[in-house]
Every structure is written in structure tokens, then in C-alpha cells.
Write a protein that holds these residues in place. Structure first.
Motif, PDB file in Angstrom:
ATOM      1  N   ARG A  32      21.080 -22.218  26.206  1.00 20.72           N
ATOM      2  CA  ARG A  32      20.438 -20.824  25.470  1.00 20.72           C
ATOM      3  C   ARG A  32      21.510 -19.930  25.138  1.00 20.72           C
ATOM      4  NH1 ARG A  32      17.600 -17.996  30.933  1.00 20.72           N
ATOM      5  NH2 ARG A  32      19.562 -19.335  31.474  1.00 20.72           N
ATOM      6  N   ARG A  33      21.105 -19.669  23.898  1.00 18.27           N
ATOM      7  CA  ARG A  33      22.331 -18.620  23.262  1.00 18.27           C
ATOM      8  C   ARG A  33      22.314 -17.689  23.441  1.00 18.27           C
ATOM      9  NH1 ARG A  33      23.932 -20.030  18.742  1.00 18.27           N
ATOM     10  NH2 ARG A  33      23.700 -21.525  16.582  1.00 18.27           N
ATOM     11  N   GLY A  34      23.891 -16.942  23.998  1.00 17.34           N
ATOM     12  CA  GLY A  34      23.631 -15.294  24.047  1.00 17.34           C
ATOM     13  C   GLY A  34      24.738 -14.676  23.699  1.00 17.34           C
ATOM     14  N   ALA A  35      25.376 -14.040  24.195  1.00 24.55           N
ATOM     15  CA  ALA A  35      26.429 -13.078  23.508  1.00 24.55           C
ATOM     16  C   ALA A  35      27.840 -14.167  24.167  1.00 24.55           C
ATOM     17  CB  ALA A  35      27.375 -12.119  24.617  1.00 24.55           C
ATOM     18  N   ALA A  36      29.038 -13.834  22.381  1.00 26.60           N
ATOM     19  CA  ALA A  36      29.638 -15.099  22.041  1.00 26.60           C
ATOM     20  C   ALA A  36      30.718 -14.531  23.474  1.00 26.60           C
ATOM     21  CB  ALA A  36      29.549 -14.753  20.923  1.00 26.60           C
ATOM     22  N   ALA A  37      31.083 -15.507  23.906  1.00 28.37           N
ATOM     23  CA  ALA A  37      32.364 -15.638  25.083  1.00 28.37           C
ATOM     24  C   ALA A  37      33.069 -14.672  24.249  1.00 28.37           C
ATOM     25  CB  ALA A  37      33.144 -17.021  25.311  1.00 28.37           C
ATOM     26  N   ALA A  38      34.128 -13.908  25.359  1.00 25.81           N
ATOM     27  CA  ALA A  38      34.876 -12.549  24.676  1.00 25.81           C
ATOM     28  C   ALA A  38      36.623 -13.763  24.189  1.00 25.81           C
ATOM     29  CB  ALA A  38      35.246 -11.731  25.576  1.00 25.81           C
ATOM     30  N   ALA A  39      37.135 -14.442  25.520  1.00 22.66           N
ATOM     31  CA  ALA A  39      37.853 -15.597  25.303  1.00 22.66           C
ATOM     32  C   ALA A  39      37.986 -17.228  25.178  1.00 22.66           C
ATOM     33  CB  ALA A  39      38.964 -14.747  26.370  1.00 22.66           C
ATOM     34  N   ALA A  40      39.159 -17.421  25.200  1.00 23.16           N
ATOM     35  CA  ALA A  40      38.644 -18.958  24.873  1.00 23.16           C
ATOM     36  C   ALA A  40      39.941 -19.527  25.821  1.00 23.16           C
ATOM     37  CB  ALA A  40      38.529 -20.028  23.693  1.00 23.16           C
ATOM     38  N   VAL A  41      40.155 -20.790  26.609  1.00 23.39           N
ATOM     39  CA  VAL A  41      41.014 -21.619  26.903  1.00 23.39           C
ATOM     40  C   VAL A  41      41.283 -22.291  26.361  1.00 23.39           C
ATOM     41  CG1 VAL A  41      41.441 -19.837  29.097  1.00 23.39           C
ATOM     42  CG2 VAL A  41      40.071 -21.571  29.054  1.00 23.39           C
ATOM     43  N   LEU A  42      42.012 -23.785  25.992  1.00 22.22           N
ATOM     44  CA  LEU A  42      42.380 -24.773  25.720  1.00 22.22           C
ATOM     45  C   LEU A  42      42.725 -25.863  27.231  1.00 22.22           C
ATOM     46  CD1 LEU A  42      41.911 -26.505  23.015  1.00 22.22           C
ATOM     47  CD2 LEU A  42      44.922 -27.231  24.097  1.00 22.22           C
ATOM     48  N   VAL A  43      41.737 -26.510  27.336  1.00 26.47           N
ATOM     49  CA  VAL A  43      41.633 -27.454  28.749  1.00 26.47           C
ATOM     50  C   VAL A  43      42.399 -28.459  27.958  1.00 26.47           C
ATOM     51  CG1 VAL A  43      40.895 -28.912  30.583  1.00 26.47           C
ATOM     52  CG2 VAL A  43      39.662 -26.393  29.594  1.00 26.47           C
ATOM     53  N   PRO A  44      43.618 -28.650  28.228  1.00 29.73           N
ATOM     54  CA  PRO A  44      44.724 -29.400  27.853  1.00 29.73           C
ATOM     55  C   PRO A  44      45.080 -31.034  28.197  1.00 29.73           C
ATOM     56  CG  PRO A  44      45.814 -28.170  27.914  1.00 29.73           C
ATOM     57  CD  PRO A  44      44.874 -27.640  28.938  1.00 29.73           C
ATOM     58  N   LEU A  45      43.756 -32.251  28.129  1.00 27.64           N
ATOM     59  CA  LEU A  45      44.413 -33.655  28.456  1.00 27.64           C
ATOM     60  C   LEU A  45      45.304 -34.308  28.206  1.00 27.64           C
ATOM     61  CD1 LEU A  45      40.508 -34.901  28.383  1.00 27.64           C
ATOM     62  CD2 LEU A  45      41.304 -33.735  30.414  1.00 27.64           C
ATOM     63  N   CYS A  46      46.194 -35.316  28.418  1.00 28.20           N
ATOM     64  CA  CYS A  46      46.642 -35.865  28.238  1.00 28.20           C
ATOM     65  C   CYS A  46      47.470 -36.945  28.915  1.00 28.20           C
ATOM     66  CB  CYS A  46      48.805 -34.422  28.053  1.00 28.20           C
ATOM     67  SG  CYS A  46      48.683 -34.298  30.142  1.00 28.20           S
ATOM     68  N   SER A  47      48.236 -37.349  28.634  1.00 27.42           N
ATOM     69  CA  SER A  47      49.165 -38.918  29.471  1.00 27.42           C
ATOM     70  C   SER A  47      50.284 -38.383  29.628  1.00 27.42           C
ATOM     71  CB  SER A  47      48.949 -39.618  29.117  1.00 27.42           C
ATOM     72  OG  SER A  47      49.212 -40.296  27.433  1.00 27.42           O
ATOM     73  N   VAL A  48      51.502 -38.582  31.255  1.00 26.17           N
ATOM     74  CA  VAL A  48      52.145 -38.989  30.367  1.00 26.17           C
ATOM     75  C   VAL A  48      52.488 -40.019  31.324  1.00 26.17           C
ATOM     76  CG1 VAL A  48      54.179 -37.658  31.976  1.00 26.17           C
ATOM     77  CG2 VAL A  48      52.285 -36.120  31.744  1.00 26.17           C
ATOM     78  N   ARG A  49      53.850 -41.033  30.133  1.00 26.77           N
ATOM     79  CA  ARG A  49      53.853 -42.151  30.269  1.00 26.77           C
ATOM     80  C   ARG A  49      52.392 -43.178  31.343  1.00 26.77           C
ATOM     81  NH1 ARG A  49      58.354 -38.961  33.104  1.00 26.77           N
ATOM     82  NH2 ARG A  49      57.494 -39.279  35.035  1.00 26.77           N
ATOM     83  N   GLY A  50      52.123 -43.293  30.462  1.00 29.42           N
ATOM     84  CA  GLY A  50      50.916 -44.001  30.398  1.00 29.42           C
ATOM     85  C   GLY A  50      49.892 -42.906  31.154  1.00 29.42           C
ATOM     86  N   ARG A  51      49.851 -42.226  32.024  1.00 30.52           N
ATOM     87  CA  ARG A  51      48.875 -41.555  33.046  1.00 30.52           C
ATOM     88  C   ARG A  51      48.136 -40.230  33.036  1.00 30.52           C
ATOM     89  NH1 ARG A  51      54.219 -41.505  37.286  1.00 30.52           N
ATOM     90  NH2 ARG A  51      54.935 -43.585  37.324  1.00 30.52           N
ATOM     91  N   PRO A  52      46.494 -40.441  32.953  1.00 34.86           N
ATOM     92  CA  PRO A  52      46.020 -39.129  32.754  1.00 34.86           C
ATOM     93  C   PRO A  52      46.611 -38.435  33.968  1.00 34.86           C
ATOM     94  CG  PRO A  52      45.221 -41.392  32.363  1.00 34.86           C
ATOM     95  CD  PRO A  52      46.016 -41.528  33.322  1.00 34.86           C
ATOM     96  N   ALA A  53      46.141 -37.014  32.289  1.00 35.40           N
ATOM     97  CA  ALA A  53      46.555 -35.460  32.984  1.00 35.40           C
ATOM     98  C   ALA A  53      45.983 -34.355  32.383  1.00 35.40           C
ATOM     99  CB  ALA A  53      48.491 -35.470  33.309  1.00 35.40           C
ATOM    100  N   LEU A  54      46.263 -33.349  32.871  1.00 32.00           N
ATOM    101  CA  LEU A  54      45.545 -32.514  32.825  1.00 32.00           C
ATOM    102  C   LEU A  54      47.274 -31.169  32.742  1.00 32.00           C
ATOM    103  CD1 LEU A  54      42.789 -30.264  34.708  1.00 32.00           C
ATOM    104  CD2 LEU A  54      43.361 -30.595  32.113  1.00 32.00           C
ATOM    105  N   LEU A  55      47.512 -30.548  31.417  1.00 33.47           N
ATOM    106  CA  LEU A  55      48.528 -29.861  31.832  1.00 33.47           C
ATOM    107  C   LEU A  55      48.512 -28.289  31.286  1.00 33.47           C
ATOM    108  CD1 LEU A  55      50.992 -29.257  28.774  1.00 33.47           C
ATOM    109  CD2 LEU A  55      49.972 -27.550  28.992  1.00 33.47           C
ATOM    110  N   PHE A  56      48.937 -27.319  32.328  1.00 32.44           N
ATOM    111  CA  PHE A  56      49.079 -26.283  32.622  1.00 32.44           C
ATOM    112  C   PHE A  56      50.203 -25.306  32.637  1.00 32.44           C
ATOM    113  CE2 PHE A  56      46.401 -28.590  35.834  1.00 32.44           C
ATOM    114  CZ  PHE A  56      45.500 -28.322  36.211  1.00 32.44           C
ATOM    115  N   THR A  57      50.309 -23.732  32.477  1.00 30.12           N
ATOM    116  CA  THR A  57      51.128 -23.406  31.842  1.00 30.12           C
ATOM    117  C   THR A  57      51.456 -22.654  33.120  1.00 30.12           C
ATOM    118  OG1 THR A  57      49.618 -21.619  30.593  1.00 30.12           O
ATOM    119  CG2 THR A  57      50.822 -23.150  29.697  1.00 30.12           C
TER     120      THR A  57
END
Length: 226
Positions: A32-57
Motif C-alpha cells: 500500500r502506498r504511504g508516506a515516503a521513508a525518512a531514511a534508508a540503509v543499504l543491506v550490503p551482501l558480499c562474499s569474502v574468499r568465496g563465502r557469502p556474507a553481510l557487511l556491517f559498520t
């Protein structure tokens, strides 16, 4: 850059990407359409030496305020010049990590979630590819540390936990935490991580988030992963 664990299988395979993109697109079409999000984050999938991973800060303590020193994903408030949540997430990733991502790396958006102030944050899922092929230049004013957690680590039950919160002297809600890495993943970042695991590995992750229907945030926190 810190790393924990190993494994993960074909969670970032071409077939998995196509399935996830289709699910995210279908959820977006039916939302459903609603108010636009006030912020956004990137959910960074990646691989590290061939292993699927998530990157955090780890957010810099120079920032001050309630979020300094927290584990997070790259992101921030939407600028007037941002065309949409994807533009916000990509811009913030460039500003925080010195990483310019092209639009084809974006798989889609998870459903918006409320932050501590009740404002909606849009999580944008993207695949960075092999981390060894990238040069990250974290902005020290915003990012204190960058680390990854393999998806297999996040999917193991011994690395999953939860916290019960009380409001007005009684049970209020339950949120997930992820343990045994360089830093504990909690709060909104843990909820987004949970939704990402449900998207990537349906049936392998048991949701920890529980918000009673009486809560104002229930419809956001208790919906589907997409």
C-alpha cells in the motif's frame, strides 16, 4: 577488516538472486502506498574468499548522539535531491565507505521499518560482489570500523539470541540479536538482518521478533520479510 565464521552455500547464486529479486518486486507491487521513508540503509551482501556474507559498520563515536558506536548498515536520512530510497542508500554508502555502486547491484527493497523515533527507514538490498575486488575508504567521521559476518554464521542458532523488553511494567516486545562476532548486532540493524535471512534462506531462520498487536509498530515489525 574483521571477519567471523565460514560457509553459506549458494545463498548468493544466480538462482537465489532471481528468486529474491522476484519476491522483493512482488512485495513492492502489492504494498500500500504511504508516506515516503525518512531514511534508508543499504543491506550490503558480499562474499569474502568465496563465502557469502553481510557487511556491517560500526558508527563513529565522533558522531555523538544515541547511535554513535552502534553496529549499523551504511545509510542515513533522505536528502531532498534523492529521487527515492535507493538513491539515498547508494549516496550514503558512497559518503560513508567511498564505494560507488551501480543500480544493477540493487536487488530491491525490504519493507520499511520504524526507528527509535518512529520514522520509517527503507532497507535496500544490494550485492557488492567479492569484497577482495573492492577498495573501501571509510569516512572516519562516520565509520569507526567495517566488518563482515558470513551468512552461515548468522544462520547458526548458537549465534542467534533475543531480548525481551518491558513497557509499563509488563511484557512489551521481543527483538533479535546476533552474537559471537566482532560486535553484537542488535536494534534496527538486527531486525533488518533477520528480514534479510528470511529472504535469502526461507525455512532456515526462525524469526525472533515479536510485537503484540496492540503496539503501534506491530504492522511494520510483524509483517512478511519482504
Amino acid at each position: 577488516m574483521a571477519e567471523a565464521g565460514a560457509g553459506g552455500g549458494g545463498l548468493l547464486s544466480g538462482g537465489s538472486e532471481r528468486r529474491c529479486r522476484a519476491r522483493l518486486a512482488a512485495a513492492a507491487a502489492g504494498a500500500r502506498r504511504g508516506a515516503a521513508a525518512a531514511a534508508a540503509v543499504l543491506v550490503p551482501l558480499c562474499s569474502v574468499r568465496g563465502r557469502p556474507a553481510l557487511l556491517f559498520t560500526l558508527r563513529s563515536r565522533r558522531l555523538g548522539g544515541p547511535h554513535s558506536g552502534d553496529v549499523s548498515f551504511p545509510g542515513g536520512r533522505r536528502d531532498p535531491a534523492d529521487g527515492d530510497a535507493v538513491a539515498t542508500a547508494l549516496r550514503e554508502t558512497r559518503e560513508e565507505l567511498g564505494l560507488a555502486l551501480a543500480a544493477p547491484s540493487v536487488w530491491g527493497q525490504l519493507r520499511p521499518l520504524p526507528d527509535r523515533q518512529g520514522q520509517l527507514v527503507a532497507p535496500v538490498v544490494a550485492n557488492l560482489g567479492p569484497l577482495e575486488d573492492l577498495t573501501l575508504t571509510p569516512n572516519p567521521d562516520e565509520v569507526e570500523e567495517v566488518f563482515t559476518l558470513p551468512l552461515d554464521h548468522l544462520l547458526r542458532e548458537e549465534n542467534q539470541g533475543y531480548t525481551h523488553f518491558r513497557t509499563a511494567g509488563r511484557y512489551g516486545y521481543t527483538l533479535p540479536v546476533f552474537l559471537n562476532g566482532p560486535h553484537k548486532v542488535w536494534g534496527l540493524t538486527a531486525i533488518v538482518t533477520e528480514l534479510t535471512l528470511e529472504l535469502l534462506a526461507p525455512g532456515r531462520y526462525r524469526r525472533k521478533t515479536h510485537v503484540p498487536a496492540r503496539s503501534p509498530s506491530a504492522r511494520f515489525l510483524q509483517g512478511s520479510s519482504a
